[in-house]
Design a protein around this motif. Structure first.
Motif, PDB file in Angstrom:
ATOM      1  N   TRP A  48      17.299  31.828  70.795  1.00  0.00           N
ATOM      2  CA  TRP A  48      16.349  31.885  71.979  1.00  0.00           C
ATOM      3  C   TRP A  48      16.266  30.675  72.866  1.00  0.00           C
ATOM      4  O   TRP A  48      16.739  29.825  72.611  1.00  0.00           O
ATOM      5  N   TYR A  49      16.251  31.027  74.402  1.00  0.00           N
ATOM      6  CA  TYR A  49      16.509  30.237  75.969  1.00  0.00           C
ATOM      7  C   TYR A  49      15.326  29.627  76.027  1.00  0.00           C
ATOM      8  O   TYR A  49      13.575  30.127  76.045  1.00  0.00           O
ATOM      9  N   GLY A  50      15.474  28.465  76.554  1.00  0.00           N
ATOM     10  CA  GLY A  50      14.232  28.092  77.014  1.00  0.00           C
ATOM     11  C   GLY A  50      14.033  27.312  78.383  1.00  0.00           C
ATOM     12  O   GLY A  50      14.940  28.746  78.904  1.00  0.00           O
ATOM     13  N   ASP A  54      21.574  24.845  76.041  1.00  0.00           N
ATOM     14  CA  ASP A  54      21.128  25.713  75.416  1.00  0.00           C
ATOM     15  C   ASP A  54      20.347  26.324  74.018  1.00  0.00           C
ATOM     16  O   ASP A  54      19.223  25.861  74.515  1.00  0.00           O
ATOM     17  N   PRO A  55      20.805  27.614  73.896  1.00  0.00           N
ATOM     18  CA  PRO A  55      19.976  27.737  73.428  1.00  0.00           C
ATOM     19  C   PRO A  55      19.900  27.584  71.957  1.00  0.00           C
ATOM     20  O   PRO A  55      20.225  26.873  71.406  1.00  0.00           O
ATOM     21  N   GLY A  56      19.001  28.421  71.065  1.00  0.00           N
ATOM     22  CA  GLY A  56      18.335  27.293  69.816  1.00  0.00           C
ATOM     23  C   GLY A  56      18.720  28.811  69.176  1.00  0.00           C
ATOM     24  O   GLY A  56      19.090  29.989  69.725  1.00  0.00           O
TER      25      GLY A  56
ATOM     26  N   SER D  72      18.735  22.685  66.376  1.00  0.00           N
ATOM     27  CA  SER D  72      17.939  23.119  67.125  1.00  0.00           C
ATOM     28  C   SER D  72      17.309  23.710  67.140  1.00  0.00           C
ATOM     29  O   SER D  72      15.890  22.990  68.690  1.00  0.00           O
ATOM     30  N   MET D  76      14.316  21.943  70.597  1.00  0.00           N
ATOM     31  CA  MET D  76      13.726  23.736  71.773  1.00  0.00           C
ATOM     32  C   MET D  76      12.193  23.417  71.533  1.00  0.00           C
ATOM     33  O   MET D  76      10.936  23.327  72.636  1.00  0.00           O
TER      34      MET D  76
END
Lengths: 246, 246, 246, 246
Positions: A48-50, A54-56, D72, D76
């Motif tokens: 997932w993107y915040g 970088d994504p989680g 991660s 996030m």
């Protein structure tokens, strides 16, 4: 054969796609209706993107339905763009490194399908990678290899061309190559369906959801308007709208 | 609903029951044919007896088919008496403590079925246990509770009477109590099928296998001679032969 | 830095080496005294040989002391030759594929040490493997790579020469290469200690144990007679006796 | 002995407490300096609160340092109030159900310490619970039992009184009762240190952090201003400020 779902739009709790719908990804992990295997219990993953960066990534080898952490995360975490996957492995061990989505920098990738002659071409594909991508390989799946090959062939600048070149690199084998994949750079979500012979694994794209977002899913998540993603062209969910490029 | 298999006879590799047969327990974990759920992916377990002393216990929360250790163990370990189980949990978390078989001293126990009103009677059942068995409770399943209640009611000296008293302790609820269980003290393997209404979960007993041993299984492991285990009586596989007691 | 123990001799329960001794491998997993890291909690593994055929392999990512299955297995399983390992990973993810021992056919291998310039030579080492060994690579560790390189250089026929060639293939880096490894073909157990500079990780060989068997261990398992394994020569525990070859 | 950290203030990424500080909770999981055991590798957990509703819970049995998902998530996920824990179990199996924090409705609880005579009083404590809390028990730890006893004694309305009554319920044993616990209802974070004899396990409270938030930790996370939490009184981190009540 696996099941996948992805979303782009206003930030929502992950559970709105993964858990709550009548035929959610979690439901499809136990009761898929459009796949040879009804059960996808060989691990799962979410990218997932915040706001930026970088994504989680959250992946585990348990069946999705057995992971209490997943329920909690999907309820608490909100995202404007995410990919999710439940796995039914056909061969090989179950490890987190072999769970989708895969991640490289800002890119994430997940896959449903198979490259049956992968054992024969694996070494050549790996040799063809530039050093940085070669070093990034963590698992042993054909799916991760397709992802790295896409990156090697310019996914960042021209997804269409990268896909064409990757299919050429995979070549033909005695059994059909089947690729239904969804991937993202954090701005757009791309989907692609392909079968060298026969039918590609299913993938649907939703119409605008209640909040204006849109989704991809192996099987429609609910009774709303879902269209079949056409084969052999990249379909994009982005901020403006859905665009299709041949 | 789960799938179970057990063996007594000359020592054999565990894989002869769990992995090698055409419709082995491992196969039943993915393709059960006589159960509502075809897939039993919520953990598994094996209890096996050696020359003497307490049995070994190996349980994990992965699906049986995803555990490479299991394949190795079943190939290497030989036993004259063992129980094996693949789990499809209907409620609750997946933990090793909730995986069958359960073990207490020399006794082991596994179960396929359900006590639907268990939440209502759990506390009373736990209160009724003597201190030693109360302290031995590790998980939260109805199955482990049935085992401990059997032990409390004299399983060691009179399995028939213990079963009768345990069924009385469970009592009746709005939905049928269903118990198909297999248990052992290291000398004999006992099986019992019961449904307060309707049909008990399946269980079969083999005729003498090639080596003279015999087996119980939720579904016949192969095309040989398998008889349905009758309901409401304890069937025993022991060293002399199969005996049945009303 | 990891801790290792191995045994050859009359068949004994694994626990006689792994769990029961005062300073057993399990104890060393929490309280190593001759290593920089006192704790080895990043997984563990056992390879053991039976009467014939391939060895069994049991590996998991939990700390050894947290795995109840391990206790049971070590009590129940007897073997005439086995290797065991507890891991303290310095880099990278914890996965079963990265846990020692590694297995290939009849060979097993485990390692304590490091090849600090491995990221720089990894690709070349992998390219140098014959196809069959290339396909056998499952994880991402330097240790597995040393094993496969040994096999590629004739471990099966001449362990001494294979080791010499493997050290040459590893070459020199800015930081010392340290290799203390134990490996077996099911007949003999071989040990080798090496450091390109400084001291190799510890390894001891026991005198004859009570039952006539002998053992290797990173730290002596008890107060008996243990000798330091000399550096740069392969020491062998075999059926006849301990032999040493320069 | 475990290590714990908690935070209340403006929403921050979890990693600001759990991973990034020089002596973060993750660092303390491998190199605790003020505990008998330097390593806390028997699982970990996080509970975090969002805008409203129940907290999220993420627990696993791996050592915290081996879980790539944790890194991660901590990068996030942002939260205004969270609890985190790394576990060093002294007895019993490692399961998610036995990992801290524990959660009940809006309440979360984590603990460092021990009730040495717990086996002797466990049954009486469980019997004393009201039905709803009895049914909520999932694991076998003394820590979860302290939490449920606090709830049974009015934690929701009067934490001070609940703590006094819980200590009375635990009573005295041959060895000292030691309780250093941190708990929250989503509005405030409470901390309490107690030892019936000798010293309670350490706990520090930070001064205002850069963003105005404050934290509790078993060991100071950095070189800033950290005060020892006094024994035998509940210290509260809340929206207004830190208040202390005897």
């Amino acid at each position: 054969m696996c099941r996948i779902a992805a979303y782009a739009g206003p930030a929502i709790p992950l559970e709105n796609i993964i858990i709550c719908p009548r035929h959610s990804l979690l439901e499809q992990s136990q009761h898929a209706t459009e796949a040879k295997l009804a059960v996808n219990g060989d691990g799962f993953g979410i990218a997932w993107y915040g706001e930026g960066g970088d994504p989680g990534l959250y992946r585990d080898v348990l069946p999705a339905w057995a992971d209490e952490n997943l329920t909690s995360l999907c309820r608490m975490v909100r995202s404007r763009l995410f990919l999710s996957h439940v796995r039914a492995s056909t061969v090989g061990g179950t490890s987190r490194q072999n769970c989708h989505p895969f991640k490289h920098g800002r890119w994430t990738f997940m896959h449903n399908g198979q490259v049956p002659h992968f054992p024969q071409i694996r070494r050549a594909l790996e040799q063809a990678l530039p050093d940085e991508l070669y070093a990034a390989r963590q698992g042993t799946t054909d799916s991760e290899m397709v992802f790295l090959t896409l990156l090697a062939h310019g996914l960042d600048t021209d997804p269409e061309a990268a896909m064409t070149r990757t299919l050429a690199a995979l070549g033909a084998g005695p059994a059909p190559v089947k690729l239904t994949c969804v991937f993202s750079n954090g701005h757009d979500v791309f989907a692609f369906r392909h079968a060298s012979h026969g039918k590609a694994p299913t993938l649907y794209v939703s119409g605008p959801l209640d909040n204006g977002g849109r989704a991809f899913a192996s099987e429609p998540l609910d009774g709303g308007a879902w269209d079949v993603v056409p084969e052999n062209q990249i379909v994009t969910l982005g901020k403006p709208a859905v665009s299709q490029a041949a």
